[in-house]
Motif scaffolding. Structure first.
Motif, mmCIF file in Angstrom:
data_model
loop_
_atom_site.group_PDB
_atom_site.id
_atom_site.type_symbol
_atom_site.label_atom_id
_atom_site.label_comp_id
_atom_site.label_asym_id
_atom_site.label_seq_id
_atom_site.Cartn_x
_atom_site.Cartn_y
_atom_site.Cartn_z
ATOM 1 N N VAL A 38 0.871 -1.175 0.000
ATOM 2 C CA VAL A 38 0.000 0.000 0.000
ATOM 3 C C VAL A 38 0.906 1.223 0.000
ATOM 4 O O VAL A 38 1.779 1.356 0.856
ATOM 5 N N SER A 39 0.700 2.115 -0.978
ATOM 6 C CA SER A 39 1.526 3.310 -1.101
ATOM 7 C C SER A 39 0.661 4.555 -1.150
ATOM 8 O O SER A 39 -0.486 4.509 -1.596
ATOM 9 N N CYS A 40 1.240 5.662 -0.714
ATOM 10 C CA CYS A 40 0.534 6.938 -0.748
ATOM 11 C C CYS A 40 1.571 8.046 -0.936
ATOM 12 O O CYS A 40 2.588 8.077 -0.240
ATOM 13 N N ILE A 41 1.321 8.917 -1.890
ATOM 14 C CA ILE A 41 2.226 10.034 -2.190
ATOM 15 C C ILE A 41 1.408 11.316 -2.174
ATOM 16 O O ILE A 41 0.315 11.371 -2.746
ATOM 17 N N ASN A 42 1.938 12.356 -1.537
ATOM 18 C CA ASN A 42 1.194 13.610 -1.487
ATOM 19 C C ASN A 42 1.478 14.463 -2.714
ATOM 20 O O ASN A 42 2.315 14.114 -3.551
ATOM 21 N N ALA A 43 0.792 15.583 -2.821
ATOM 22 C CA ALA A 43 0.912 16.443 -4.002
ATOM 23 C C ALA A 43 2.311 17.035 -4.156
ATOM 24 O O ALA A 43 2.713 17.401 -5.252
ATOM 25 N N ALA A 44 3.066 17.102 -3.066
ATOM 26 C CA ALA A 44 4.433 17.616 -3.129
ATOM 27 C C ALA A 44 5.423 16.527 -3.535
ATOM 28 O O ALA A 44 6.615 16.776 -3.638
ATOM 29 N N GLY A 45 4.925 15.314 -3.755
ATOM 30 C CA GLY A 45 5.787 14.212 -4.167
ATOM 31 C C GLY A 45 6.431 13.462 -3.023
ATOM 32 O O GLY A 45 7.299 12.619 -3.233
#
Length: 128
Positions: A38-45
């Motif tokens: 499970v991965s999650c990346i925010n808008a800032a990368g």
């Protein structure tokens, strides 16, 4: 947030080989394990800690500390995400890491949005 599956299985796969090879098919061993990341990346990368779901009942003794630096791990017999694992991910990984980023950027009230797919585990009344 999204997850992907890694699996070892006994299916045959077609691959491209040089023409001097007789048979462009090979078989992987007879094991059929399913692993989920499970991965999650925010808008800032910036990436949040990955969650690795292993097809085990209990954590093996040999888990390396380096692995724990990059992954949070849970153990579930079939290696799939379910409602409880999703809920724990929200409460123990997503929210604390979002709050940490808010602190780092000195924006304690900054809103966050989590974009999800339609997997059944997301239909969870506890974390809506």
């Amino acid at each position: 947030m999204d997850e992907t599956m890694l699996a070892r299985c006994s299916r045959k796969f077609h691959v491209i080989f040089p023409s001097h090879r007789a048979k462009p098919t090979y078989s992987i061993d007879d094991v059929s394990d399913h692993y989920t990341i499970v991965s999650c990346i925010n808008a800032a990368g910036e990436a949040l800690n990955n969650l690795l779901i292993l097809p085990l009942k209990y954590q093996p003794d040999m888990v390396n500390e380096k692995v724990n630096q990059y992954f949070s791990m849970v153990y579930q017999e079939n290696g799939w995400i379910n409602n409880q694992i999703y809920e724990d991910w929200i409460k123990n990984i997503f929210i604390p890491q979002v709050n940490k980023l808010r602190e780092q950027h000195n924006e304690p009230n900054r809103q966050a949005i989590l974009i999800l797919d339609g997997h059944g585990s997301r239909d969870n009344e506890t974390v809506k």
